[in-house]
Design a protein around this motif. Sequence first.
Motif, mmCIF file in Angstrom:
data_model
loop_
_atom_site.group_PDB
_atom_site.id
_atom_site.type_symbol
_atom_site.label_atom_id
_atom_site.label_comp_id
_atom_site.label_asym_id
_atom_site.label_seq_id
_atom_site.Cartn_x
_atom_site.Cartn_y
_atom_site.Cartn_z
ATOM 1 N N UNK A 111 12.595 -11.327 6.485
ATOM 2 C CA UNK A 111 11.542 -10.175 6.952
ATOM 3 C C UNK A 111 10.724 -10.529 8.456
ATOM 4 N N UNK A 112 9.831 -9.436 8.714
ATOM 5 C CA UNK A 112 9.476 -9.184 10.207
ATOM 6 C C UNK A 112 7.988 -8.908 9.858
ATOM 7 N N UNK A 113 7.026 -9.755 10.015
ATOM 8 C CA UNK A 113 5.282 -8.785 9.855
ATOM 9 C C UNK A 113 5.244 -8.785 11.057
ATOM 10 N N UNK A 114 4.487 -7.451 10.659
ATOM 11 C CA UNK A 114 3.058 -6.760 12.567
ATOM 12 C C UNK A 114 2.412 -6.503 11.545
ATOM 13 N N UNK A 115 1.079 -7.536 12.442
ATOM 14 C CA UNK A 115 -0.283 -7.685 12.629
ATOM 15 C C UNK A 115 -1.405 -7.346 13.579
ATOM 16 N N UNK A 116 -2.828 -7.493 13.648
ATOM 17 C CA UNK A 116 -3.885 -7.002 14.739
ATOM 18 C C UNK A 116 -3.989 -8.533 14.395
ATOM 19 N N UNK A 159 0.960 -1.207 0.263
ATOM 20 C CA UNK A 159 -0.072 0.106 0.002
ATOM 21 C C UNK A 159 0.736 1.297 0.152
ATOM 22 N N UNK A 160 1.562 0.958 0.851
ATOM 23 C CA UNK A 160 2.336 3.302 1.266
ATOM 24 C C UNK A 160 4.016 2.701 1.789
ATOM 25 N N UNK A 161 4.334 3.405 1.775
ATOM 26 C CA UNK A 161 6.440 3.092 3.084
ATOM 27 C C UNK A 161 5.552 3.453 4.064
ATOM 28 N N UNK A 162 6.177 3.008 5.605
ATOM 29 C CA UNK A 162 5.458 3.959 6.185
ATOM 30 C C UNK A 162 7.502 3.186 7.909
ATOM 31 N N UNK A 163 7.319 4.511 8.382
ATOM 32 C CA UNK A 163 8.341 4.016 9.238
ATOM 33 C C UNK A 163 8.522 3.070 10.339
ATOM 34 N N UNK A 164 7.436 2.373 11.161
ATOM 35 C CA UNK A 164 6.790 1.861 12.064
ATOM 36 C C UNK A 164 5.518 1.096 11.761
ATOM 37 N N UNK A 165 4.972 -0.095 12.754
ATOM 38 C CA UNK A 165 3.405 -0.108 12.609
ATOM 39 C C UNK A 165 3.015 0.272 13.257
ATOM 40 N N UNK A 166 3.005 1.241 14.137
ATOM 41 C CA UNK A 166 1.997 1.971 15.579
ATOM 42 C C UNK A 166 1.127 2.491 14.468
ATOM 43 N N UNK A 167 0.494 2.295 13.145
ATOM 44 C CA UNK A 167 -0.256 2.956 11.968
ATOM 45 C C UNK A 167 -1.893 1.191 11.873
ATOM 46 N N UNK A 168 -1.134 0.404 12.224
ATOM 47 C CA UNK A 168 -1.902 -0.364 11.890
ATOM 48 C C UNK A 168 -3.244 -0.333 12.001
ATOM 49 N N UNK A 169 -3.915 -0.963 12.240
ATOM 50 C CA UNK A 169 -5.605 -0.689 12.944
ATOM 51 C C UNK A 169 -6.425 -2.051 12.403
ATOM 52 N N UNK A 170 -6.351 -2.827 11.600
ATOM 53 C CA UNK A 170 -7.055 -4.118 11.583
ATOM 54 C C UNK A 170 -6.463 -5.320 11.403
#
Length: 585
Positions: A535-540, A501-512
């Motif tokens: 790599x590392x994948x982070x999700x809700x 989707x887009x570049x991000x600096x970290x995962x704090x904006x992941x919502x769902x």
Amino acid sequence: MARKSSARTTDAGPEDGVVDAPVAAEASAVQASTVQAAASSAADPAVPDAVPVVKPAVRAARATKRVPVKPVSVKPAAKAVAKPAPRRRTANARRAKKTGEQHALHNMSEIRHYFRTSEQPVFFVGATAFNLLGLDRWVRGFSYVVYYDSWERSHPRVFSPIDKPYIEFESGEEINNWLLRNPEVRAHIARRTPPGIRPQIAMVFFDKETEEICEELGYDLILPSAELRERLDSKIVTTQLGDSVGVASVPNVLTTVESWADVVAVAKKAKLGTDLVLQTAYGDSGKTTFFVTSEEEFAKIAGEVTGVEIKIMKRINNRPIAVEAVLTRHGTVVGPCMTEITGHKALTPYRGGWAGNEMFPDVLDDATRKKATDLVERLGGALGKEGYRGFFEVDVLVDTDTGEAYLGELNPRISGASATTNVTAGAYADVPLFVFHLLEYSGVDFDLDVAEINARWEELASEDEWSTMIIKHTLPSVELINAAPPTGRYVINHDGALVFSNGESDWHQINNEGEAFFLRVYGPGDYRWKGADLGILVTKGRLQTPGNRLTIRATHFIDSIRGMYAATPLESPASQPTPSAAKGS
């Protein structure tokens, strides 16, 4: 990405100034002073709003001269509009601002304010920024020095040297020591360090050489000594330390064996059965933990476990639970309980190898959570007696048949589970757990009600669901990577595909659960080999079923990320740099 905060400790008091009833001259003085104060406040948002003090000089002059004044009709004054009380610092903070001395921090608001305004630079040095990514949202001076730049120089807080000749690193310690000595890194640290301040260095892996480098360069390594950490890192010492404070491990024997017959004899005497787990003192649990039931299985690992002190354990049905904590002068602050993602062949080639964490409300029932928290607090007390302070992680093994909680192992260092604890509701209500480590090494006096913090975090943990997966290369091949997925936010599109989707600096904006953050470790031009962290994948949400199988969503994420890589196999395998294990064990 750097962010400014408008949070300030505020109260109002009489020392901020009182304005007398205006006369014409005084009104002019007030207006001038107000304009000057407003300009000053605008120039420095950290300085509280000022209220001018006006001395009634004109009224005093009139009283002295006794000049008769012709009565004039005065219109009723317009009703004053109430203005909010001027915001200012606490008395301690104002005094420290004037004198330069540090003041004690008495509550969470003052702790947050201190780290958002402190000019103290703190550099996290490592192969990647994964372990403490996002901490710069709370700590103004926090940034990252890495070997693998997952953002390709687009992250404002991540620095990686440009000139990186090919080196066969054998450990995470070697990577960190190389970075500290690098002239580009030293110049970068010098640029970001104000005069008269010593930069602080934090990292996962370090040794005696690291300490010598930091001492020579004038850096403060804000970690327990390498000698102490090395001793506590032993699984044998961990077991003994737990026993000393009544923290039980899975039924075990600490011994030395030379043959399978020795193992059988020891296990029989201790009533451990024949389904056993053998552990050597040092190393990642996935590489130095062996499951054996027969002489044939023992023969395959004999070279690893004979002639050295090992831990022989009864094999139990268990749920591994990761708990991070920080030992402070006021007690042990305990983070949330997280289940571990271990041994899945889709993620790691190592049997029992760590591959991530999950945090969800019913990870443990209340009674077992209390047991686990108490275990970690007692172990923290034992560590304090050894001279340890700061961050550590404990693996708790919960027997699924009896509900008993056992000490698994201790990781006396920053942990990969921090990726989850830094986004918890507790972290946003107070501060991330690692900030308590920074506080302990800040040189600032502070008060903490540790029991109150632990109780609040336990309650807030019931509202969070986060998961992290470490995706390794699981095949025995060595390949040159030609294409790789970029770091950033990924979403499930209308067709069900996982797309960037887009570049991000970290995962704090992941919502769902329909989105994830992927942190790339190895990219085009790098090599991948068996066990390499892609790599590392982070999700809700959760990525394992109640039966500890990977969910359909998890396998979809894994397959999608792997499908975005393209690589060319090498005809003859060559030795490659050893990856820096994300967990720090």
